[in-house]
Design a protein around this motif. Structure first.
Motif, short mmCIF file in Angstrom:
data_model
loop_
_atom_site.label_atom_id
_atom_site.label_comp_id
_atom_site.label_asym_id
_atom_site.label_seq_id
_atom_site.Cartn_x
_atom_site.Cartn_y
_atom_site.Cartn_z
N ARG A 1 6.41 73.38 -2.79
CA ARG A 1 5.20 72.54 -2.76
C ARG A 1 4.95 72.01 -1.36
NH1 ARG A 1 7.35 68.28 -6.53
NH2 ARG A 1 9.27 69.24 -5.80
N GLN A 2 3.68 71.83 -1.07
CA GLN A 2 3.29 71.23 0.20
C GLN A 2 1.96 70.52 0.01
OE1 GLN A 2 1.83 73.62 3.69
NE2 GLN A 2 3.68 72.85 4.68
N ALA A 3 1.82 69.38 0.66
CA ALA A 3 0.57 68.61 0.57
C ALA A 3 0.45 67.76 1.82
CB ALA A 3 0.54 67.74 -0.68
N SER A 4 -0.74 67.24 2.03
CA SER A 4 -0.98 66.38 3.18
C SER A 4 -1.20 64.94 2.72
CB SER A 4 -2.20 66.86 3.98
OG SER A 4 -3.35 66.85 3.16
N ALA A 5 -0.72 64.00 3.51
CA ALA A 5 -0.89 62.58 3.23
C ALA A 5 -1.40 61.90 4.51
CB ALA A 5 0.43 61.96 2.79
N ARG A 6 -1.66 60.62 4.41
CA ARG A 6 -2.13 59.83 5.55
C ARG A 6 -1.29 58.57 5.68
NH1 ARG A 6 -5.55 62.48 9.12
NH2 ARG A 6 -6.79 63.97 7.92
N VAL A 7 -0.92 58.26 6.91
CA VAL A 7 -0.16 57.03 7.16
C VAL A 7 -1.03 55.83 6.80
CG1 VAL A 7 0.95 55.61 8.92
CG2 VAL A 7 1.22 58.10 8.97
N ALA A 8 -0.49 54.95 5.94
CA ALA A 8 -1.24 53.77 5.50
C ALA A 8 -0.72 52.48 6.12
CB ALA A 8 -1.19 53.67 3.97
N PHE A 9 0.57 52.44 6.47
CA PHE A 9 1.15 51.19 6.95
C PHE A 9 2.28 51.49 7.92
CE2 PHE A 9 4.66 48.09 6.36
CZ PHE A 9 4.05 46.97 6.92
N VAL A 10 2.26 50.80 9.05
CA VAL A 10 3.34 50.85 10.03
C VAL A 10 3.82 49.41 10.22
CG1 VAL A 10 4.01 51.46 12.37
CG2 VAL A 10 2.29 52.82 11.19
N SER A 11 5.07 49.16 9.86
CA SER A 11 5.57 47.78 9.90
C SER A 11 5.61 47.25 11.33
CB SER A 11 6.98 47.73 9.29
OG SER A 11 7.51 46.42 9.41
N PRO A 12 5.19 46.01 11.51
CA PRO A 12 5.28 45.41 12.85
C PRO A 12 6.67 44.89 13.18
CG PRO A 12 4.27 43.87 11.33
CD PRO A 12 4.51 45.13 10.55
N ALA A 13 7.61 44.99 12.21
CA ALA A 13 8.96 44.46 12.42
C ALA A 13 9.99 45.51 12.05
CB ALA A 13 9.18 43.20 11.58
N ASP B 1 13.50 46.90 10.40
CA ASP B 1 14.35 46.57 9.28
C ASP B 1 15.64 45.96 9.82
OD1 ASP B 1 16.71 47.36 7.36
OD2 ASP B 1 14.89 47.48 6.15
N PRO B 2 16.05 44.77 9.34
CA PRO B 2 17.22 44.10 9.93
C PRO B 2 18.52 44.88 9.75
CG PRO B 2 16.48 42.97 7.93
CD PRO B 2 15.44 43.98 8.26
N GLN B 3 18.60 45.76 8.77
CA GLN B 3 19.83 46.50 8.54
C GLN B 3 19.86 47.83 9.29
OE1 GLN B 3 20.20 46.80 4.28
NE2 GLN B 3 20.85 44.68 4.04
N THR B 4 18.78 48.59 9.20
CA THR B 4 18.76 49.91 9.84
C THR B 4 18.27 49.88 11.27
OG1 THR B 4 16.52 50.38 9.06
CG2 THR B 4 18.33 50.96 7.59
N ARG B 5 17.58 48.80 11.65
CA ARG B 5 16.97 48.68 12.99
C ARG B 5 15.93 49.78 13.22
NH1 ARG B 5 17.11 43.93 14.01
NH2 ARG B 5 16.61 44.40 16.20
N LEU B 6 15.31 50.24 12.14
CA LEU B 6 14.24 51.23 12.21
C LEU B 6 12.94 50.61 11.73
CD1 LEU B 6 16.12 54.35 10.77
CD2 LEU B 6 15.64 53.84 13.18
N VAL B 7 11.85 51.33 11.93
CA VAL B 7 10.52 50.83 11.57
C VAL B 7 10.10 51.44 10.24
CG1 VAL B 7 8.12 50.64 12.27
CG2 VAL B 7 9.92 50.61 14.00
#
Length: 388
Positions: A260-272, A274-280
């Motif tokens: 399967r393959q499909a396209s999506a759209r980015v809806a939200f990019v966190s401004p902070a 993650d305190p545990q992973t240090r990723l966005v």
């Protein structure tokens, strides 16, 4: 002698004239045949690569339509997880404590908004419903007293302060009854008995979680069900801060899973971070009206990156949109009557998307999924044309 010599010359001239007259119609006839052949060849050329399909046929074939993506400076592949859309997911909980005596829905079943999906038996429910009945009786008595005082005041038998007091009592009784009804409504709906309360679904969708069993005693605010509208799901993934700075809401995400393959759209990019992973943390919206994506499913996401300060006008399409027709890479462009096969020039392929160097402007609607069925349909049409 002169007359006899002239006879052969005259015959020769007549024969030549007859021969020239015969040649002209042949040439004219050949010209007409040439024009007809050229006209037929032009019609065949115009119909080349054209596929006539109705909207119902397109839907039945599972062909999905989308637009190419213009711009961006590359992609990055990351693992991701399919989740229920936060805007379409609702927890169904018990507003009051009691014992679960009915559960009308199981996992995966559909529910409608306002439908009773659980019943709780409780003394508290009996008290709430008892208060409703008592307030209804007090309201009826207050209205009766008010009508009596209005008649007596009109007959000048009762003083005005008695009428005012009766009117105030009726108003207070009406407010008390509305409050009692509101408390029952906030807790749920009618459950079929004085001590039973029905719990209704706040949204329509599918049951994705059931946390209790029949006969279980539950406290107030205990989760009973989790209902989600899965026509749209979310794609959650995490990016490093460096890559996250190059992803904006609206960027395309190619989602890949087994077959399967499909396209999506980015809806939200966190401004902070993650305190545990240090990723966005990021979320993308994925159309799931066909029901091919399941909540909790791991997938691979190829996220389009935006180039800072770059005027990149590359046209990108899902790799599933490109088919090879007669040895040429081809994309099927949506038309009013179906599709048109358009030869394209390919660039690089990465993350499930392919750069188109020529053949598309980027504003067209194209077949993105199951385009191979259009290739097969085109092959059948060409075979039929050659047979004639």
């Amino acid at each position: 002698m002169k007359i006899l010599n002239a006879i052969p010359l005259t015959l020769a001239l007549l024969l030549a004239a007859c021969g020239g007259g015969t040649a002209e119609p042949e040439a004219h006839e050949g010209k007409e045949h040439g024009e007809e052949a050229g006209h037929a060849e032009g019609e065949a050329h115009e119909d080349e690569g054209k596929i006539v399909l109705s909207a119902d046929q397109i839907a039945a074939a599972g062909i999905q339509i989308g637009r190419p993506t213009v711009g961006g400076s590359g992609t990055i592949e990351l693992p991701a997880m399919i989740e229920g859309d936060p805007e379409g997911t609702q927890v169904v909980s018990a507003a009051i404590g009691g014992r679960v005596v009915a559960l009308s829905r199981n996992l995966g079943q559909s529910v409608s908004r306002g439908q009773v999906i659980a019943v709780i038996e409780s003394r508290e429910v009996a008290q709430l419903k008892g208060e409703v009945e008592a307030s209804r009786a007090r309201l009826a008595l207050a209205r009766s007293n008010l009508e009596r005082e209005q008649r007596l005041f009109a007959q000048k038998v009762s003083p005005e302060q008695d009428l005012i007091a009766a009117r105030t009592a009726a108003t207070e009784a009406r407010i008390a009854h509305q409050q009692a009804l509101g408390q029952v409504s906030a807790a749920g709906a009618g459950g079929g008995g004085l001590n039973r309360l029905g719990i209704t679904a706040p949204v329509g969708g599918q049951v994705i979680s059931r946390s209790v069993v029949l006969g279980q005693a539950v406290a107030a605010d205990t989760e009973l069900y989790r209902v989600a509208n899965l026509s749209s799901v979310s794609l959650s993934f995490n990016l490093s801060p460096a890559d996250a700075g190059r992803v904006k809401p609206g960027n395309m995400v190619m989602v890949n899973a087994a077959g399967r393959q499909a396209s999506a759209r980015v809806a939200f990019v966190s401004p902070a971070l993650d305190p545990q992973t240090r990723l966005v943390p990021m979320l993308a919206k994925l159309d799931n009206r066909a029901g091919q994506w399941r909540v909790g499913e791991p997938v691979t996401a190829a996220i389009q990156l935006s180039g800072a300060g770059m005027a990149d006008s590359a046209v990108r399409v899902p790799s599933t949109a490109v088919q090879t027709v007669e040895g040429k890479p081809t994309v099927f462009v949506r038309t009013a009557g179906g599709f048109q096969a358009v030869p394209v020039t390919l660039g690089t392929t990465a993350g499930g998307s392919t750069v188109i160097l020529g053949g598309l402007k980027g504003t067209e609607q194209i077949a993105t999924v199951n385009s191979f069925t259009l290739k097969a349909e085109l092959g059948k049409g060409e075979a039929t044309h050659e047979g004639h």
